[in-house]
Design a protein around this motif. Structure first.
Motif, short mmCIF file in Angstrom:
data_model
loop_
_atom_site.label_atom_id
_atom_site.label_comp_id
_atom_site.label_asym_id
_atom_site.label_seq_id
_atom_site.Cartn_x
_atom_site.Cartn_y
_atom_site.Cartn_z
N ASN A 1 1.05 -1.15 0.01
CA ASN A 1 0.68 -0.03 0.28
C ASN A 1 0.71 0.73 -0.12
OD1 ASN A 1 -1.75 -2.34 2.02
ND2 ASN A 1 -3.55 -0.73 0.40
N CYS A 2 0.74 2.30 -1.02
CA CYS A 2 1.26 3.94 -0.68
C CYS A 2 0.65 3.88 0.62
CB CYS A 2 1.13 4.30 -1.99
SG CYS A 2 1.45 6.08 -2.02
N ARG A 3 1.76 4.96 0.87
CA ARG A 3 1.22 4.72 2.67
C ARG A 3 0.81 6.50 2.66
NH1 ARG A 3 3.10 -0.03 2.87
NH2 ARG A 3 3.82 0.02 4.74
N LYS A 4 0.49 7.04 1.32
CA LYS A 4 0.07 8.01 1.34
C LYS A 4 -1.16 8.26 0.19
CE LYS A 4 -0.07 12.51 0.40
NZ LYS A 4 -1.51 13.13 0.43
N CYS A 5 -1.34 7.71 -0.40
CA CYS A 5 -2.51 7.55 -1.49
C CYS A 5 -3.87 6.36 -0.53
CB CYS A 5 -2.62 6.99 -3.09
SG CYS A 5 -1.79 6.51 -3.57
N GLY A 6 -3.19 5.47 -0.07
CA GLY A 6 -3.34 4.13 0.22
C GLY A 6 -3.84 2.23 -1.31
N LEU B 1 -3.13 -0.14 -3.70
CA LEU B 1 -1.77 -1.36 -3.61
C LEU B 1 -1.36 -0.88 -5.40
CD1 LEU B 1 -4.36 -4.50 -2.51
CD2 LEU B 1 -2.06 -3.79 -1.22
N TYR B 2 0.33 -1.19 -4.38
CA TYR B 2 1.33 -1.88 -5.85
C TYR B 2 2.22 -2.65 -5.84
CZ TYR B 2 0.01 3.03 -6.73
OH TYR B 2 -0.70 4.42 -6.96
N CYS B 3 2.72 -2.43 -7.44
CA CYS B 3 3.85 -4.12 -6.33
C CYS B 3 5.50 -2.86 -5.80
CB CYS B 3 4.65 -4.45 -8.05
SG CYS B 3 5.62 -3.07 -9.10
N VAL C 1 5.85 5.56 -0.69
CA VAL C 1 4.41 5.81 -1.41
C VAL C 1 5.15 5.54 -3.32
CG1 VAL C 1 4.55 8.24 0.05
CG2 VAL C 1 6.08 7.73 -1.42
N CYS C 2 4.00 5.38 -3.78
CA CYS C 2 3.53 4.61 -5.36
C CYS C 2 4.46 6.76 -5.70
CB CYS C 2 2.38 5.03 -5.30
SG CYS C 2 1.24 6.50 -5.59
N ARG C 3 4.66 6.37 -7.00
CA ARG C 3 5.39 7.44 -7.76
C ARG C 3 4.25 8.94 -7.80
NH1 ARG C 3 7.69 5.70 -13.84
NH2 ARG C 3 5.71 6.01 -13.84
N SER C 4 3.20 9.02 -8.04
CA SER C 4 2.28 9.61 -8.29
C SER C 4 2.26 10.59 -6.88
CB SER C 4 1.34 9.49 -9.03
OG SER C 4 0.62 8.47 -7.89
N CYS C 5 2.78 9.93 -6.42
CA CYS C 5 1.95 10.50 -4.83
C CYS C 5 3.80 11.18 -4.53
CB CYS C 5 2.06 9.62 -3.53
SG CYS C 5 0.14 9.03 -3.35
N TYR C 6 5.17 10.67 -4.75
CA TYR C 6 6.14 10.86 -4.86
C TYR C 6 6.30 12.68 -5.77
CZ TYR C 6 11.50 11.43 -4.96
OH TYR C 6 12.48 11.60 -4.97
ZN LIG Z 1 0.52 6.89 -3.86
#
Ligand SMILES: [Zn+2]
Ligand SMILES: [Zn+2]
Ligand SMILES: [Zn+2]
Ligand SMILES: [Zn+2]
Ligand SMILES: [Zn+2]
Ligand SMILES: [Zn+2]
Lengths: 700, 653
Positions: free
Chosen positions: A216-221, A223-225, A260-265
């Motif tokens: 889970n991206c800690r920001k948007c929540g 699920l990602y690889c 975090v995921c890339r888009s959140c980064y």
């Molecule tokens: Zn995210």
């Protein structure tokens, strides 16, 4: 990082082994230790000391003394309070009281104290590393061992067991060492129990499993690889909304490092404007203060000057009639004039000869040859500048009528002066009376206002003014073109089938006439300031000084480039329009053809159709009116005018470019290329004449 | 603010010429007590740009003349010539100056005796309170409309490569290690930090005395309030403190000595780039990543890929020439001519660019063959990357020094003295810790001094360098010295430190070439990996995994300084992650290192932002000169008394 382990070694360029650690060596004997003369803080370099004195001791000396005598507060931790620009900075106690070495040492101690080795918290952030051998540099997936997933740690201290098997499940609070900082997980996307989960990254979308990871991206929540949560950001809970927790970016020590995921980064707010620091307002504030002071001073000087003129006019007028004033009734004596002059300046300002040993303006020492003179306006003792080699005339015995002519005639003089102004102005310059000794500074002060009102007109008569007159005209047209062009561009790009061509035409005609004006102004400019050399090369006229030649060249270059570029842009826009019209025509023909087919088949319309294809015409021409090949003087349709004008424009533009080419080819002496170009130019000229004749009164 | 230097300069350009700051009306409008408002001529926006000798190269490297002209800057003048300027009251003056004492003095004179209509003043670094007060005092006619600091006291070479402001001739004479230079470098670096909005943690190589001073100078500038606390908020949008990594060239003397094999590096090595300008024959060619897209795409390519790319470029040009050429003008009809002419400016640009790069590549090719660089380059790599045994390396060096005749050739192959010296120096550096009789440096030096073999003979200072470099350039010393008591361990440390190129190369190539199209993963000419790579890797790894003992060696070599603003924002735990790194190499950076950084930036997934710079950009010749100077200065002890004669001395010796 511990300095004691630093190996001793030699550094290139010095024979002295420099093994000592920084904090030891600052006060070493090998270096010149500089101490601040005010606070005895030690400095590494002279310039540092200079700046230190600027920063710390400038202005308020008293503050320095008082604070340096006070006991030293601890040097660490106290942040420098931000000082508003250009106000006197409050004393920075840390600088005043600690020595640089202590202050440096403090920083080192901070480092040691915060050394990663002693911080257990740090040890857990192992697997976040993108440059970690398994991940960062190798793109090979197979190297990513599952174990790296199993012990993934956020630096908030929560240890997640086996996140690949149970993502989204908040760990027990007991696992968290620091509950306050724990990021909310209530918004996390739960892994589906029935279907497969896919990485939420648009470019990835791979199946999430043990191998790929499920994070889970800690920001948007979402699920990602593993790979797509390979970013870190500092986050915190938004506690202001207790019911609906939200994760915010927190770029400070308050934030918790989290995956975090890339888009959140990438979505992290960024500061993308390079720093600029506008000092204008503080500059203007200071200028105001200075200029007010100067203004005050100048007013004082002017008042004295008025009194001096009054005095000397009185003296002159009452003694001129009977030069032998020993016998006159008047009480004027030279010493009385001097006394009154002293009174005007003020006795406290009238310097004593013994006070001054050197001229304050040129610094020459006074002696038998360099004599002392009193300036009658400020009372200072100055020399007459005749002997110094600095080309300053420190003072002059100026005839007062020099001031009165034009420059200072309007001042508020006494009625006597005003009444006799004409006579006073006509006193010959070599008259012994009606003159005062005036120093250079006072002269500048007296003439300041006159100068500044005259200054702005000074180069109106100079050689550059003609150039700028033309340039201003060019500039004005350019501004007009600048205003119209975007409109025109927008109209053409938004032009749709059977749209309003009138507006476009109007704009184009305006634009073209501006460009024509521009071109003829350039021609005028060329004619005025350029000459053609024997080698047929255009060159700024020799009458102009070298920097004016540079100026003229630059203006010519910038304006011709502008003209050329704009013409080409407009041409390209016309092509866009043509293309659009062509498409429209085709569509229309298709429609006509379809209709024809629907109608009686024996009706032969094919021929006329082909004709119109050969000459692509705009919709308004669809009414059967073929383009005549010969002269059509009176009844040109709007469309025909437009087309002819357009053609004319293209031709003129080509002529312009060809002319440029010819110039270039001539310059580089490629005469074999010249002939075809000349030929082309003649052809173009012919065409242009043709078109202009056709257009007649409808020409530009 | 991402570390993107070209973007920074274009924003500053807009500030300077397109969209100047508001003239501060809020406080300024009340100024007209005496009604002395500057009378701006309506409509006229013609501008003169007033620069000083420091800002001239900065302007000329970022902006073209036609760019300036298109923004109505029709005149550029030097403020040093202030006294002789023509008054042109029609022109608005844009001043772009370095706040040096000299420039301020000139500006004061200009304001007291103005030549232009009005003034917009920009400084490319921070200006102190005293200076601004003096300026305010001198603006008697109230012609100044704005005073703005922008921060560009450095030269932008590439998007990721900078050099600190060049020193004035006068300062150069004052010696290499002088405090004046140190302060200049420091303020230049500080302006860079401000322009990209970074308040960094400073890390420098502990063994460098110069860097220790420099870092303290920079830290002082950041901490002190002389900059009106400009540094206080610059990091506000960053998660982690940026790092300013200060390195000393002397810790990696190898990289600049080697012949590089990528486009930009090769141009500098074999022809020479001065402020992005290359002189080939009597032509001056401008190299700009910004305006030359072919260059942008090829500047980091290795020679093989480069020649392919140039070939394709030429072919593309040829096809276009067929369609539209000047020769065709006479035969084709008006329609074709029309087409050609419309495309003409574009086409001309294309053709001149093709000829530019063709020119450059053929010049490079000429130099490679002239200097036998294929053989020499391979041998250089073999030496530094341990590709062959010591004895076979020695044999090859002997062949070069003996001017041997290669198998298929008739003529003996004569290598230039300079290249021979570089080769022997490489050998000496590499086998520095190998004792006689295996170490044949002395034999090589003897051969070098033999006028029958080497002509012209090497200069005395070059020989001095070869004999005594050990005292000054420490290579693996940072490692060996700590164990110097056990001299037997010396041999075992061979191949560590700088010379682990091979080890890193596998690692490096594997990862980097996956992304780049390079079809030469085992390029023999690019085996050496600069020490910078190792330093960066361990810096990053250490940050991530502090108790990894393998990287301990490197972190020992770095000392850390933390500015107060960083501590305030991030607390004392400053070493938890890295996102932005600014590298400065004291003593000169190489294009090869810039390429390494470029590849790194483009390969790492987590968007590591790195830029690199130095006080100058080295090629092997200039580095050899610098080394000679340094050794000479130390050996002959002239450095203190006659620092400015050092250059002459070098030529003499
Ligand atoms: Zn995210
Ligand atoms: Zn002090
Ligand atoms: Zn993914
Ligand atoms: Zn004098
Ligand atoms: Zn007197
Ligand atoms: Zn006076």
């Amino acid at each position: 990082m511990s300095e004691s382990n630093t190996p001793k070694r030699r550094v290139l360029g010095s024979n002295v082994p420099s093994g000592a650690t920084p904090n030891e060596e600052v006060p070493s004997n090998h270096e010149n230790v500089l101490l601040c003369p005010i606070c005895s803080e030690s400095m590494v370099s002279l310039s540092q000391l200079n700046r230190h004195i600027d920063d710390i001791h400038s202005g308020s000396d008293s503050g320095v003394l008082s604070s340096s005598s006070s006991p030293a507060p601890p040097a660490s931790g106290s942040p420098v309070s931000p000082t508003p620009p250009l106000q006197k900075a409050p004393m920075n106690r840390e600088f005043l009281n600690g020595s640089v070495s202590r202050w440096l040492k403090n920083n080192f101690e901070n480092v040691v104290e915060t050394s990663p080795l002693t911080s257990p918290q740090k040890r857990k952030t192992v697997k976040l590393d993108l440059l970690d051998k398994n991940k960062g540099f190798s793109l090979s997936e197979s190297l990513t061992s599952p174990s790296t997933l199993n012990v993934f740690n956020d630096s908030d201290g929560t240890k997640e067991k086996d996140i690949s098997k149970s993502p989204g499940k908040p760990p027990t609070a007991s696992a968290s060492r620091n509950n306050v900082n724990r990021l909310s997980r209530s918004h996390w996307q739960q892994p589906s129990s029935v279907s497969t989960d896919y990485c939420a990254d648009q470019t990835c979308h791979r199946v999430l499993n043990i191998k790929n990871g499920k994070v889970n991206c800690r920001k948007c929540g979402l699920l990602y690889c593993n790979e797509h949560t390979y970013y870190k950001a500092r986050l915190k809970n938004n506690d202001t909304i207790p019911k609906k927790p939200e994760i915010l970016y927190e770029p400070s020590k308050e934030g918790t490092w989290a995956r975090v995921c890339r888009s959140c980064y990438e979505g992290k707010p960024e500061d993308n404007e390079p720093l600029t620091n506008d000092l204008t307002s503080s500059f203007k504030k200071q200028r105001q203060i200075h200029n007010d002071q100067k203004e005050l001073h100048r007013n004082k000087v002017t008042k004295r000057f008025i009194k001096l003129v009054n005095l000397h006019s009185d003296y002159y007028l009452s003694t001129k009639t009977n030069p032998d004033f020993w016998f006159s009734s008047s009480s004027w004596t030279v010493s009385r004039v001097l006394d009154e002059e002293k009174q005007i300046v003020g006795l406290e300002n009238w310097q004593h000869d013994s006070q001054v040993q050197a001229c304050p303006l040129c610094f020459s020492n006074f002696n038998f040859f360099t004599r002392r003179h009193h300036c009658r306006v400020c009372g200072r003792i100055v020399c007459d500048g005749s002997l110094n080699d600095k080309q300053i005339i420190c003072s002059m015995d100026v005839p007062l009528n020099l001031f009165l002519n034009n420059k200072l005639a309007h001042l508020n003089f006494s009625p006597l002066v005003v009444q006799n102004m004409k006579e006073l102005k006509e006193i010959p310059d070599d008259n012994e009376k009606f003159r005062i000794r005036c120093c250079n500074d006072c002269k500048d002060d007296l003439l300041h206002d006159w100068k500044s009102s005259n200054d702005s007109n000074r180069d109106v008569y100079s050689s550059s003014s003609e150039i700028f007159k033309l340039y201003d005209q060019l500039f004005l047209i350019k501004k007009n073109i600048h205003g119209l062009y975007p409109k025109y561009e927008k109209l053409i790009h938004s032009y749709q089938v059977s749209g309003d061509l009138d507006e476009i035409n109007k704009l184009r005609i305006k634009l073209m006439s501006f460009l024509r004006d521009f071109e003829s102004l350039i021609a005028l400019f060329k004619k005025s300031f350029f000459v053609l050399t024997k080698q047929n090369v255009l060159k700024p006229s020799d009458d102009l000084s070298s920097d004016i030649q540079k100026l003229v060249n630059n203006i010519h270059q910038s304006t011709t480039t502008y003209l050329q570029e704009t013409l080409i842009n407009i041409k390209q826009l016309s092509n866009v329009l043509k293309e659009k019209e062509k498409n429209e025509l085709k569509a229309h023909q298709q429609y006509v053809a379809d209709a024809a087919v629907k109608n009686i088949e024996s009706n032969n319309v094919g021929g006329s159709e082909e004709d119109s294809i050969q000459s692509p015409l705009s919709p308004s021409s669809l009414s059967p009116k073929p383009l005549p090949s010969q002269i059509l003087e009176p009844d040109l349709t709007k469309r025909q005018i437009r087309e002819l004008r357009e053609e004319l424009m293209v031709m003129s533009e080509q002529k312009f470019i060809i002319q440029g080419l010819i110039e270039k080819v001539t310059k580089s002496r490629k005469f074999d290329e010249l002939a075809p170009l000349e030929e082309n130019k003649t052809e173009l000229d012919r065409n242009i004449q043709d078109l202009e004749r056709k257009l007649g009164e409808f020409g530009f | 603010m991402t570390l993107n230097l070209l973007k920074t300069s274009s924003v500053y350009y807009n500030k300077l010429f397109v969209d100047p700051p508001a003239t501060g009306n809020a406080t300024g409008s009340s100024a007209g007590v005496t009604g002395r408002q500057s009378s701006v001529l309506p409509g006229s926006k013609a501008k003169v740009l007033l620069v000083d000798e420091n800002t001239t190269p900065i302007i000329s490297m970022c902006y073209t003349q036609s760019q300036l002209l298109s923004n109505d800057v029709i005149l550029v003048e030097l403020i040093e010539k202030q006294a002789t300027l023509n008054p042109m009251k029609h022109l608005q003056c844009v001043c772009y100056l370095k706040p040096s004492a000299e420039s301020i003095q000139y500006l004061i004179r200009e304001l007291k005796n103005p030549h232009y209509n009005s003034y917009q003043i920009f400084f490319n670094n921070t200006i102190n309170k005293g200076q601004i007060e003096k300026l305010a005092e001198s603006d008697e006619f109230e012609l100044v409309q704005s005073v703005v600091e922008i921060f560009q006291d450095y030269l932008i070479i590439n998007d990721n490569l900078f050099t600190t402001s060049p020193l004035k001739f006068q300062q150069q004479l004052n010696g290499v290690g002088g405090n004046g230079k140190l302060v200049d470098v420091s303020s230049s670096v500080v302006s860079l930090l401000l322009s990209v909005k970074k308040c960094p943690v400073i890390k420098y190589e502990t063994n460098s005395k110069e860097l220790r001073k420099l870092s303290s100078e920079i830290l002082y500038a950041i901490n002190s309030n002389s900059n009106n606390n400009l540094f206080d908020d610059v990091n506000s949008k960053l998660d982690t403190p940026p790092i300013l990594l200060l390195l000393d060239r002397k810790n990696d003397p190898i990289t600049p000595l080697l012949s590089p094999w990528t486009y930009q590096s090769m141009i500098h090595e074999l022809i020479g780039i001065q402020k992005n300008i290359v002189k080939v024959g009597d032509e001056q060619l401008t190299l700009s990543e910004q305006s030359d897209s072919f260059y942008k795409d090829s500047m980091y390519l290795n020679y093989g890929d480069l020649t392919d790319k140039v070939q394709k470029y030429v072919e593309e040009y040829k096809t276009q020439t067929k369609q539209t050429s000047t020769e065709n003008l006479q035969t084709k009809n008006l329609a074709d001519l029309k087409n050609f002419l419309i495309k003409f400016p574009e086409f001309k640009k294309f053709s001149s660019n093709v000829s530019k790069h063709l020119n450059l590549v053929s010049e490079l090719d000429k130099m490679i063959n002239q200097q036998h660089l294929w053989e020499l380059g391979e041998l250089q790599q073999t030496i530094v990357a341990d590709l062959e045994s010591h004895s076979s390396i020695k044999l090859k060096i002997h062949q070069i020094l003996d001017n041997y005749t290669p198998p298929q050739q008739q003529q003996p192959q004569v290598t230039s003295t300079l290249n021979k010296v570089k080769l022997v120096l490489l050998y000496a550096l590499r086998y520095e810790n190998t004792n006689k009789p295996e170490n044949e440096t002395d034999t090589f030096i003897n051969k070098l001094s033999n006028p029958n073999l080497t002509s012209p003979p090497p200069t005395l200072s070059q020989l001095l360098l070869l004999r005594s470099f050990k005292k000054y350039i420490g290579i693996s010393r940072n490692r060996t010295d700590s164990r110097s008591t056990t001299s037997s361990s010396r041999n075992s440390t061979d191949g560590v430190g700088l010379f682990n190129g091979k080890k890193f190369n596998q690692f490096f190539n594997k990862s980097l070439n996956n992304n780049s199209n390079s079809n030469q993963p085992d390029n023999i000419y690019m085996q050496h990996i600069p020490k910078l790579y190792e330093t960066l890797t361990s810096l990053i790894q250490e940050q991530q995994s502090p108790n990894n003992h393998q990287s301990q060696n490197t972190t020992d070599q770095l000392t850390t300084l933390v500015p107060e603003a960083v501590t305030r924002q991030f607390g004392s735990a400053t070493s938890d992650s890295i996102q932005d790194i600014i590298i400065y190499i004291q003593g000169g950076v190489t294009y090869e290192e810039a390429r390494l950084i470029h590849e790194w930036n483009n390969t790492t997934k987590m968007k590591l932002n790195i830029i690199i710079g130095g006080d100058t950009i080295l090629n092997s010749s200039s580095w050899l000169d610098n080394l000679c100077d340094l050794v000479n200065a130390a050996e002959t002890n002239v450095s203190q008394e006659l620092p400015n004669h050092r250059g002459q001395l070098r030529d003499l010796l």
